[in-house]
Every structure is written in C-alpha cells, then in structure tokens.
Design an enzyme around this catalytic site. Sequence first.
Site, PDB file in Angstrom:
ATOM      1  N   LYS A 119      -2.623 -18.303   9.936  1.00 47.00           N
ATOM      2  CA  LYS A 119      -1.399 -18.961   9.456  1.00 47.00           C
ATOM      3  C   LYS A 119      -1.610 -20.478   9.323  1.00 47.00           C
ATOM      4  O   LYS A 119      -0.986 -21.122   8.473  1.00 47.00           O
ATOM      5  CB  LYS A 119      -0.216 -18.615  10.364  1.00 47.00           C
ATOM      6  CG  LYS A 119       0.217 -17.140  10.240  1.00 47.00           C
ATOM      7  CD  LYS A 119       0.621 -16.790   8.792  1.00 47.00           C
ATOM      8  CE  LYS A 119       1.135 -15.370   8.641  1.00 47.00           C
ATOM      9  NZ  LYS A 119       1.605 -15.055   7.286  1.00 47.00           N
ATOM     10  N   TYR A 165      -4.753 -14.772  14.684  1.00 46.80           N
ATOM     11  CA  TYR A 165      -3.537 -14.726  13.848  1.00 46.80           C
ATOM     12  C   TYR A 165      -3.069 -16.155  13.571  1.00 46.80           C
ATOM     13  O   TYR A 165      -2.760 -16.504  12.417  1.00 46.80           O
ATOM     14  CB  TYR A 165      -2.421 -13.915  14.524  1.00 46.80           C
ATOM     15  CG  TYR A 165      -1.135 -13.926  13.709  1.00 46.80           C
ATOM     16  CD1 TYR A 165      -1.061 -13.251  12.495  1.00 46.80           C
ATOM     17  CD2 TYR A 165      -0.027 -14.666  14.130  1.00 46.80           C
ATOM     18  CE1 TYR A 165       0.094 -13.289  11.724  1.00 46.80           C
ATOM     19  CE2 TYR A 165       1.134 -14.702  13.366  1.00 46.80           C
ATOM     20  CZ  TYR A 165       1.194 -14.012  12.161  1.00 46.80           C
ATOM     21  OH  TYR A 165       2.340 -14.058  11.398  1.00 46.80           O
ATOM     22  N   ARG A 181       0.833  -1.214   0.000  1.00 48.97           N
ATOM     23  CA  ARG A 181       0.000   0.000   0.000  1.00 48.97           C
ATOM     24  C   ARG A 181       0.860   1.255   0.000  1.00 48.97           C
ATOM     25  O   ARG A 181       0.494   2.259  -0.579  1.00 48.97           O
ATOM     26  CB  ARG A 181      -0.915  -0.019   1.228  1.00 48.97           C
ATOM     27  CG  ARG A 181      -1.994  -1.090   1.162  1.00 48.97           C
ATOM     28  CD  ARG A 181      -2.652  -1.302   2.501  1.00 48.97           C
ATOM     29  NE  ARG A 181      -1.677  -1.721   3.511  1.00 48.97           N
ATOM     30  CZ  ARG A 181      -1.958  -1.983   4.766  1.00 48.97           C
ATOM     31  NH1 ARG A 181      -3.193  -1.859   5.208  1.00 48.97           N
ATOM     32  NH2 ARG A 181      -1.016  -2.366   5.607  1.00 48.97           N
ATOM     33  N   ARG A 182       2.045   1.215   0.642  1.00 50.62           N
ATOM     34  CA  ARG A 182       2.865   2.434   0.766  1.00 50.62           C
ATOM     35  C   ARG A 182       3.790   2.585  -0.449  1.00 50.62           C
ATOM     36  O   ARG A 182       4.923   2.091  -0.454  1.00 50.62           O
ATOM     37  CB  ARG A 182       3.655   2.383   2.086  1.00 50.62           C
ATOM     38  CG  ARG A 182       2.768   2.593   3.309  1.00 50.62           C
ATOM     39  CD  ARG A 182       3.487   2.326   4.599  1.00 50.62           C
ATOM     40  NE  ARG A 182       3.814   0.921   4.773  1.00 50.62           N
ATOM     41  CZ  ARG A 182       4.456   0.427   5.832  1.00 50.62           C
ATOM     42  NH1 ARG A 182       4.846   1.229   6.800  1.00 50.62           N
ATOM     43  NH2 ARG A 182       4.711  -0.866   5.913  1.00 50.62           N
TER      44      ARG A 182
HETATM   45  P1  NDP Z   1       6.231  -6.008   8.317  1.00 48.22           P
HETATM   46  O1  NDP Z   1       5.145  -5.346   9.119  1.00 48.22           O
HETATM   47  O2  NDP Z   1       7.612  -5.473   8.430  1.00 48.22           O
HETATM   48  O3  NDP Z   1       5.808  -6.080   6.780  1.00 48.22           O
HETATM   49  C1  NDP Z   1       4.506  -6.430   6.392  1.00 48.22           C
HETATM   50  C2  NDP Z   1       4.301  -6.099   4.926  1.00 48.22           C
HETATM   51  O4  NDP Z   1       2.992  -6.502   4.550  1.00 48.22           O
HETATM   52  C3  NDP Z   1       4.428  -4.613   4.643  1.00 48.22           C
HETATM   53  O5  NDP Z   1       5.184  -4.433   3.482  1.00 48.22           O
HETATM   54  C4  NDP Z   1       2.991  -4.168   4.414  1.00 48.22           C
HETATM   55  O6  NDP Z   1       2.962  -3.134   3.415  1.00 48.22           O
HETATM   56  C5  NDP Z   1       2.390  -5.443   3.818  1.00 48.22           C
HETATM   57  N1  NDP Z   1       0.935  -5.448   3.965  1.00 48.22           N
HETATM   58  C6  NDP Z   1       0.207  -5.526   5.098  1.00 48.22           C
HETATM   59  N2  NDP Z   1      -1.107  -5.441   4.827  1.00 48.22           N
HETATM   60  C7  NDP Z   1      -1.199  -5.299   3.470  1.00 48.22           C
HETATM   61  C8  NDP Z   1      -2.278  -5.142   2.569  1.00 48.22           C
HETATM   62  N3  NDP Z   1      -3.563  -5.116   3.008  1.00 48.22           N
HETATM   63  N4  NDP Z   1      -2.015  -5.033   1.251  1.00 48.22           N
HETATM   64  C9  NDP Z   1      -0.746  -5.056   0.799  1.00 48.22           C
HETATM   65  N5  NDP Z   1       0.326  -5.205   1.595  1.00 48.22           N
HETATM   66  C10 NDP Z   1       0.091  -5.315   2.928  1.00 48.22           C
HETATM   67  O7  NDP Z   1       6.193  -7.535   8.786  1.00 48.22           O
HETATM   68  P2  NDP Z   1       7.024  -8.830   8.291  1.00 48.22           P
HETATM   69  O8  NDP Z   1       7.988  -8.514   7.242  1.00 48.22           O
HETATM   70  O9  NDP Z   1       7.493  -9.503   9.536  1.00 48.22           O
HETATM   71  O10 NDP Z   1       5.809  -9.698   7.732  1.00 48.22           O
HETATM   72  C11 NDP Z   1       5.823 -10.319   6.473  1.00 48.22           C
HETATM   73  C12 NDP Z   1       5.127 -11.673   6.574  1.00 48.22           C
HETATM   74  O11 NDP Z   1       5.868 -12.522   7.450  1.00 48.22           O
HETATM   75  C13 NDP Z   1       3.707 -11.611   7.155  1.00 48.22           C
HETATM   76  O12 NDP Z   1       2.880 -12.504   6.420  1.00 48.22           O
HETATM   77  C14 NDP Z   1       3.889 -12.149   8.587  1.00 48.22           C
HETATM   78  O13 NDP Z   1       2.721 -12.726   9.092  1.00 48.22           O
HETATM   79  C15 NDP Z   1       4.989 -13.153   8.354  1.00 48.22           C
HETATM   80  N6  NDP Z   1       5.754 -13.580   9.522  1.00 48.22           N
HETATM   81  C16 NDP Z   1       6.429 -12.663  10.280  1.00 48.22           C
HETATM   82  C17 NDP Z   1       7.173 -13.085  11.391  1.00 48.22           C
HETATM   83  C18 NDP Z   1       7.870 -12.120  12.275  1.00 48.22           C
HETATM   84  O14 NDP Z   1       8.222 -12.510  13.415  1.00 48.22           O
HETATM   85  N7  NDP Z   1       8.135 -10.900  11.878  1.00 48.22           N
HETATM   86  C19 NDP Z   1       7.282 -14.518  11.709  1.00 48.22           C
HETATM   87  C20 NDP Z   1       6.515 -15.373  10.843  1.00 48.22           C
HETATM   88  C21 NDP Z   1       5.808 -14.922   9.783  1.00 48.22           C
HETATM   89  P3  NDP Z   1       2.034  -1.828   3.464  1.00 48.22           P
HETATM   90  O15 NDP Z   1       1.721  -1.539   4.905  1.00 48.22           O
HETATM   91  O16 NDP Z   1       2.871  -0.788   2.792  1.00 48.22           O
HETATM   92  O17 NDP Z   1       0.835  -2.219   2.661  1.00 48.22           O
HETATM   93  C1  8X3 Z   2       5.024 -14.397  13.641  1.00 49.20           C
HETATM   94  C2  8X3 Z   2       5.647 -15.239  14.674  1.00 49.20           C
HETATM   95  O1  8X3 Z   2       5.285 -16.270  16.972  1.00 49.20           O
HETATM   96  O2  8X3 Z   2       4.799 -13.898  16.729  1.00 49.20           O
HETATM   97  O3  8X3 Z   2       4.228 -15.146  12.793  1.00 49.20           O
HETATM   98  O4  8X3 Z   2       3.336 -15.553  15.808  1.00 49.20           O
HETATM   99  S1  8X3 Z   2       4.700 -15.246  16.117  1.00 49.20           S
END
Ligand code: NDP
Ligand code: 8X3
Length: 257
Positions: free
Chosen positions: A161, A157, A38-39
């Site tokens: 997943k 959440y 989105r950004r």
């Molecule tokens: P961030 O918050 O750093 O990044 C999330 C990204 O998702 C951003 O680029 C955001 O972009 C995008 N996003 C969110 N909502 C939307 C939307 N409606 N449309 C388009 N883009 C969207 O988190 P992570 O990099 O950690 O997360 C990435 C993935 O990894 C997620 O699926 C998360 O569940 C998963 N994950 C993360 C873990 C962690 O510990 N960090 C562990 C396991 C899995 P924008 O806001 O610009 O739209």
């Molecule tokens: C992100 C990892 O453990 O915070 O998916 O759910 S946890």
Amino acid sequence: MISLQNQIVLVTGASSGIGTACAKVFAGAGAKLILAARRLERLQQLADNLNKEFGTATHLLQLDVRDRPAVESVIANLPPDWSNIDILINNAGLSRGLDKLHEGDFQDWEEMIDTNIKGLLYLTRYVVPGMVNRGRGHVVNIGSIAGHQTYPGGNVYCATKAAVKAISEGLKQDLLGTPVRITSVDPGMVETEFSEVRFHGDAERAKRVYQDVKPLTPDDIADVILFCTTRSPHVNINEVILMPVDQASATLVHRHN
Ligand code: NDP
Ligand code: 8X3
C-alpha cells in the site's frame, strides 16, 4: 460537479466489498460499468441487480489482475462501445496473513505484491494511454492507511500500500500537462471480506477485527470516490485518508466493551 451519466467506469474487484459498493453508487449516478474480478457468477448477479434497479448497462470481465497478458487482452479487445474508459477504479486487492516478516509465507507475499502492486500497474498501463489520447479520464487507486503507517505483522501488505501511494504520486506527476486526474482513496477499517481473506477463511478470527467497534462500510468509501470523481474538471483530489470515528491509527481502535 460533473455528471457521470453514460460515463464508462471500470471497477476492478467488483465482486465484493468496496468494489461492489462502487458499482452500485456509480450505477445510481447513471454510469455504464465494466465490472472485473475472478468470480464471474458474483459479477453476473451484481449486473442483474443493477440492471433491475437502475437499468444499468454492464460489461463483465472475468479477470485475474495478476495476469498481464490477460489484462492487455481484455482492455485491447473491449467492444467499441466500451473501449473509451472515463474512470478506472483500481480497487482489486487483498492482504494475506499477519505473520512476523521473518516467519512470513512466500506465497502470501507474492499474492499481495502481484495483486496490489503489479495488477494495479497493469490496469493503469493499459488503460491510461487511451485517457491521455482522448484528453479525459480519472484514475482512482484504493490505497490504505497501511500505506501511511506500518503495523506489527502488516509488513508486506503495508509495503504494497506504500507502493500504491508512491505510484499514485508518480502518476500524478507524469500526467501533468494532461487533463487526466488521479486520486488515492486510503481507508482505515472497512467491514468487507478483507479480514476473512487475510486469515485464509477463518471467519471467527475475521469477525473479531470488527467486534465492538463501528467500522466504515463499503458504501462510505464509494461515497467518497463518487465525490472525488464528480468535482469540476480542473480540480484534482490527490489523496483522501478516512477512518472510522472509533479508529485513530492502524493500531489504535476504541472498542465499546
Ligand atoms: P474484499 O475481499 O471484500 O474484496 C476484494 C476484491 O478484490 C474482490 O472483489 C476480489 O474479487 C478482488 N480481487 C482480489 N484479488 C484479485 C485478482 N487477483 N484479480 C482480480 N480481482 C481480485 O475486500 P475490500 O473490498 O475490503 O478490498 C478492496 C480494496 O480495498 C483492496 O485493495 C484493499 O486492500 C483495500 N482496503 C480495504 C480496507 C478494509 O479494511 N477492508 C481498508 C483499506 C483498503 P475476486 O476474488 O472475485 O477476484
Ligand atoms: C486495510 C486496513 O489497517 O487492516 O488496508 O491494514 S488495515
């Protein structure tokens, strides 16, 4: 190992964390990148940096993955040079809140379900038919250890997943008989903006999640995705679960204090 040179890679959620790291790693490997989030200003900055560092060609999509008509339209209207997507990285996702289920916030639930499940399904539904027709392609879904273990307050959440896990397994079955590959990469704790988003901008609370522990970095995840997508074409890595050495389960974390 297969080459990623000039392959077209679509990364959702490329404006932050794991998605940004994927963009950098795939740019370094010579891929052409469709970056979605989105950004838009963040995508623009990333694209400028990748162009300077690697000469990467990018196509930017300001996209909310929850908006099905928008997803359909951006995929259908990709310029001809960009329409043959080789790799789809379904990374966009988020958690909202850590409330008990019976005290949960409906808007938080809807945001997680609409983004993590329905958004991922929309991208998959509109991109994969082209892969099947062209006889090549790879879908990488970003799941989580939360899809394997439910933890207190994780309820919805974790359910999203777990749905990603089921969708990845189902897609693998439904793609049997085609050369299209499907991988789920399921991390534990990765330091990104994830916790800040979960806690609705409470940076102090988010910081405490990673305090006195060495979490995974977004680059660690991108590195694993690069590995999965560069195996020989007959090899399908179905699922990778990775967590920091300092983590043994969703709730068991060793803190150095
Ligand atoms: P961030 O918050 O750093 O990044 C999330 C990204 O998702 C951003 O680029 C955001 O972009 C995008 N996003 C969110 N909502 C939307 C939307 N409606 N449309 C388009 N883009 C969207 O988190 P992570 O990099 O950690 O997360 C990435 C993935 O990894 C997620 O699926 C998360 O569940 C998963 N994950 C993360 C873990 C962690 O510990 N960090 C562990 C396991 C899995 P924008 O806001 O610009 O739209
Ligand atoms: C992100 C990892 O453990 O915070 O998916 O759910 S946890």
